[in-house]
Enzyme design. Sequence first.
Site, PDB file in Angstrom:
ATOM      1  N   THR A 167     -11.022   5.787  11.162  1.00 59.68           N
ATOM      2  CA  THR A 167     -10.677   5.234  12.650  1.00 59.68           C
ATOM      3  C   THR A 167     -10.582   6.458  13.648  1.00 59.68           C
ATOM      4  O   THR A 167     -10.761   6.154  14.855  1.00 59.68           O
ATOM      5  CB  THR A 167      -9.893   4.244  12.871  1.00 59.68           C
ATOM      6  OG1 THR A 167      -8.466   4.947  12.088  1.00 59.68           O
ATOM      7  CG2 THR A 167      -9.958   3.042  11.775  1.00 59.68           C
ATOM      8  N   HIS A 214     -11.638  12.546  -2.481  1.00 58.19           N
ATOM      9  CA  HIS A 214     -12.897  13.435  -1.840  1.00 58.19           C
ATOM     10  C   HIS A 214     -12.944  14.717  -2.383  1.00 58.19           C
ATOM     11  O   HIS A 214     -12.257  15.918  -2.000  1.00 58.19           O
ATOM     12  CB  HIS A 214     -12.867  13.435  -0.238  1.00 58.19           C
ATOM     13  CG  HIS A 214     -13.968  13.815   0.559  1.00 58.19           C
ATOM     14  ND1 HIS A 214     -14.434  13.914   1.919  1.00 58.19           N
ATOM     15  CD2 HIS A 214     -15.359  14.331  -0.175  1.00 58.19           C
ATOM     16  CE1 HIS A 214     -15.694  14.242   2.042  1.00 58.19           C
ATOM     17  NE2 HIS A 214     -16.276  14.405   0.753  1.00 58.19           N
ATOM     18  N   ASP A 215     -13.868  14.819  -3.368  1.00 54.98           N
ATOM     19  CA  ASP A 215     -13.952  16.187  -3.954  1.00 54.98           C
ATOM     20  C   ASP A 215     -15.340  16.220  -4.897  1.00 54.98           C
ATOM     21  O   ASP A 215     -16.109  15.111  -4.643  1.00 54.98           O
ATOM     22  CB  ASP A 215     -12.634  16.787  -4.820  1.00 54.98           C
ATOM     23  CG  ASP A 215     -12.426  18.014  -4.869  1.00 54.98           C
ATOM     24  OD1 ASP A 215     -13.279  18.778  -5.173  1.00 54.98           O
ATOM     25  OD2 ASP A 215     -11.231  18.654  -4.752  1.00 54.98           O
ATOM     26  N   GLY A 226       0.842  -2.637   8.760  1.00 56.39           N
ATOM     27  CA  GLY A 226       2.077  -1.618   8.682  1.00 56.39           C
ATOM     28  C   GLY A 226       3.134  -1.894   9.751  1.00 56.39           C
ATOM     29  O   GLY A 226       4.105  -2.896   9.599  1.00 56.39           O
ATOM     30  N   ARG A 227       3.080  -1.439  10.799  1.00 59.18           N
ATOM     31  CA  ARG A 227       4.081  -1.429  11.685  1.00 59.18           C
ATOM     32  C   ARG A 227       4.461  -2.831  12.276  1.00 59.18           C
ATOM     33  O   ARG A 227       5.659  -2.959  12.505  1.00 59.18           O
ATOM     34  CB  ARG A 227       3.963  -0.572  12.963  1.00 59.18           C
ATOM     35  CG  ARG A 227       3.957   1.129  12.419  1.00 59.18           C
ATOM     36  CD  ARG A 227       3.414   2.243  13.419  1.00 59.18           C
ATOM     37  NE  ARG A 227       1.725   1.523  13.345  1.00 59.18           N
ATOM     38  CZ  ARG A 227       0.930   2.588  14.089  1.00 59.18           C
ATOM     39  NH1 ARG A 227       1.474   3.586  14.977  1.00 59.18           N
ATOM     40  NH2 ARG A 227      -0.404   2.669  13.692  1.00 59.18           N
ATOM     41  N   LYS A 258       0.841  -1.146   0.008  1.00 60.80           N
ATOM     42  CA  LYS A 258       0.115   0.060  -0.074  1.00 60.80           C
ATOM     43  C   LYS A 258       1.006   1.197   0.017  1.00 60.80           C
ATOM     44  O   LYS A 258       1.927   1.370   0.944  1.00 60.80           O
ATOM     45  CB  LYS A 258      -0.880  -0.041   0.969  1.00 60.80           C
ATOM     46  CG  LYS A 258      -1.759   1.487   1.222  1.00 60.80           C
ATOM     47  CD  LYS A 258      -2.813   1.004   2.379  1.00 60.80           C
ATOM     48  CE  LYS A 258      -2.396   1.697   3.948  1.00 60.80           C
ATOM     49  NZ  LYS A 258      -2.698   3.204   3.916  1.00 60.80           N
ATOM     50  N   ASN A 261     -16.733  15.805 -10.578  1.00 63.88           N
ATOM     51  CA  ASN A 261     -15.725  16.247 -11.725  1.00 63.88           C
ATOM     52  C   ASN A 261     -14.374  16.249 -11.434  1.00 63.88           C
ATOM     53  O   ASN A 261     -13.685  15.817 -12.373  1.00 63.88           O
ATOM     54  CB  ASN A 261     -16.208  17.467 -12.311  1.00 63.88           C
ATOM     55  CG  ASN A 261     -15.513  17.751 -13.813  1.00 63.88           C
ATOM     56  OD1 ASN A 261     -15.915  16.868 -14.756  1.00 63.88           O
ATOM     57  ND2 ASN A 261     -14.805  18.907 -13.700  1.00 63.88           N
ATOM     58  N   THR A 262     -14.158  16.607 -10.333  1.00 65.42           N
ATOM     59  CA  THR A 262     -12.785  16.654  -9.729  1.00 65.42           C
ATOM     60  C   THR A 262     -12.073  15.258  -9.647  1.00 65.42           C
ATOM     61  O   THR A 262     -11.030  14.892  -9.874  1.00 65.42           O
ATOM     62  CB  THR A 262     -12.350  17.557  -8.663  1.00 65.42           C
ATOM     63  OG1 THR A 262     -12.957  18.951  -9.132  1.00 65.42           O
ATOM     64  CG2 THR A 262     -10.810  17.548  -8.330  1.00 65.42           C
ATOM     65  N   LYS A 268      -7.451   8.338  -0.903  1.00 58.90           N
ATOM     66  CA  LYS A 268      -8.716   8.855  -0.272  1.00 58.90           C
ATOM     67  C   LYS A 268      -9.189   9.887  -0.807  1.00 58.90           C
ATOM     68  O   LYS A 268      -9.533  10.910  -0.279  1.00 58.90           O
ATOM     69  CB  LYS A 268      -8.381   8.770   1.240  1.00 58.90           C
ATOM     70  CG  LYS A 268      -8.108   7.531   2.152  1.00 58.90           C
ATOM     71  CD  LYS A 268      -8.272   7.785   3.670  1.00 58.90           C
ATOM     72  CE  LYS A 268      -7.841   6.847   4.282  1.00 58.90           C
ATOM     73  NZ  LYS A 268      -6.477   6.069   4.281  1.00 58.90           N
ATOM     74  N   ASP A 322      -3.653   4.469  -1.726  1.00 57.88           N
ATOM     75  CA  ASP A 322      -4.515   4.972  -0.687  1.00 57.88           C
ATOM     76  C   ASP A 322      -4.414   6.328  -0.710  1.00 57.88           C
ATOM     77  O   ASP A 322      -3.931   7.013   0.120  1.00 57.88           O
ATOM     78  CB  ASP A 322      -4.081   4.257   0.717  1.00 57.88           C
ATOM     79  CG  ASP A 322      -4.889   4.381   1.649  1.00 57.88           C
ATOM     80  OD1 ASP A 322      -6.091   4.913   1.262  1.00 57.88           O
ATOM     81  OD2 ASP A 322      -4.643   4.468   2.942  1.00 57.88           O
TER      82      ASP A 322
HETATM   83  O1  C5P Z   1      -1.224   0.408  12.585  1.00 57.05           O
HETATM   84  P1  C5P Z   1      -0.421  -0.141  11.131  1.00 57.05           P
HETATM   85  O2  C5P Z   1       1.053   0.536  10.957  1.00 57.05           O
HETATM   86  O3  C5P Z   1      -0.572  -1.601  10.887  1.00 57.05           O
HETATM   87  O4  C5P Z   1      -1.235   0.731  10.041  1.00 57.05           O
HETATM   88  C1  C5P Z   1      -1.661   0.023   8.685  1.00 57.05           C
HETATM   89  C2  C5P Z   1      -2.713   1.103   8.092  1.00 57.05           C
HETATM   90  O5  C5P Z   1      -3.775   1.237   9.102  1.00 57.05           O
HETATM   91  C3  C5P Z   1      -2.097   2.664   8.013  1.00 57.05           C
HETATM   92  O6  C5P Z   1      -1.510   2.774   6.636  1.00 57.05           O
HETATM   93  C4  C5P Z   1      -3.385   3.238   7.929  1.00 57.05           C
HETATM   94  O7  C5P Z   1      -4.030   3.573   6.633  1.00 57.05           O
HETATM   95  C5  C5P Z   1      -4.253   2.498   9.042  1.00 57.05           C
HETATM   96  N1  C5P Z   1      -4.432   3.106  10.243  1.00 57.05           N
HETATM   97  C6  C5P Z   1      -5.801   3.245  10.833  1.00 57.05           C
HETATM   98  N2  C5P Z   1      -5.960   3.631  11.986  1.00 57.05           N
HETATM   99  C7  C5P Z   1      -4.919   4.079  12.635  1.00 57.05           C
HETATM  100  C8  C5P Z   1      -3.784   4.194  12.192  1.00 57.05           C
HETATM  101  C9  C5P Z   1      -3.432   3.480  11.024  1.00 57.05           C
HETATM  102  O8  C5P Z   1      -6.712   2.802   9.874  1.00 57.05           O
HETATM  103  N3  C5P Z   1      -5.141   4.719  13.764  1.00 57.05           N
END
Ligand code: C5P
Length: 234
Positions: free
Chosen positions: A120, A65-66, A210-211, A34, A69-70, A63, A61
């Site tokens: 979130t 939002h507009d 991710g992390r 991603k 047309n944009t 996201k 990713d």
């Molecule tokens: O927390 P992690 O590092 O696994 O994050 C993976 C994805 O989760 C991020 O790229 C982000 O889009 C999403 N995220 C989320 N809510 C959070 C933190 C990260 O949805 N509080």
Amino acid sequence: MASPCRLILALDVETKEEALALARPLVGKLVWVKLGLQLFTRHGPAIVDEFHALGFKVFLDLKLHDIPNTVSSAIKSLKGRPCSLLTLHASGGPEMLARAVETAKEALPDCRLLAVTVLTSMDQNQLNAIGVERSPEEQVRLLGRMAIQAGIHGLVCSPLELPWLRRDLGSSPDLVTPGIRYPEARGDDQNRVMTPAQAAQQGASFIVVGRPILKASDPIAETLKIRKEIGELS
Ligand code: C5P
């Protein structure tokens, strides 16, 4: 039989060089990455081509939002880029979503569009502050149904929303969920979490991690472990 859940690695780092250093050792061990706004705005859309050329499928990713047309024009600007998943905000409304779907059919025929319902970071207070009286769950349900009716292929959702979104929407929409953690690794900004196996069992089409991988002592082993756990690898 439902298609297996797949792992997407979120490359949430500052520069392309850092992202490449993390992704290169995973070539052949991982299918999906991603790329988010941070890398896209720094390096431009060609970054999609670079990760695709390494052998990855790219989830972009942005996201979007507009006005319709944009958003449609932005998707046209991505024409031909090898991205396979792209996000928009469902709260852009049915017309924006339907126009995006129409434009993507021509500009990005192999890309599936995903709608983000409620971020979130939005709790009841945050929703009230923007004039939304519904609970976060009711708002997710409303926006999710509306997005799928507009032709969007799937939703980004919290793992805790999976059971009832699956019941509401059936098996075809992609449900893509971040918020994946093992019990021993709680404590950052992810509050509403599930393990990879739980998310897969609850009907996730993709999990976004991710992390837990980026900070693992052995990211390759962690990647393969999670892919096995969700049934993506035997
Ligand atoms: O927390 P992690 O590092 O696994 O994050 C993976 C994805 O989760 C991020 O790229 C982000 O889009 C999403 N995220 C989320 N809510 C959070 C933190 C990260 O949805 N509080």
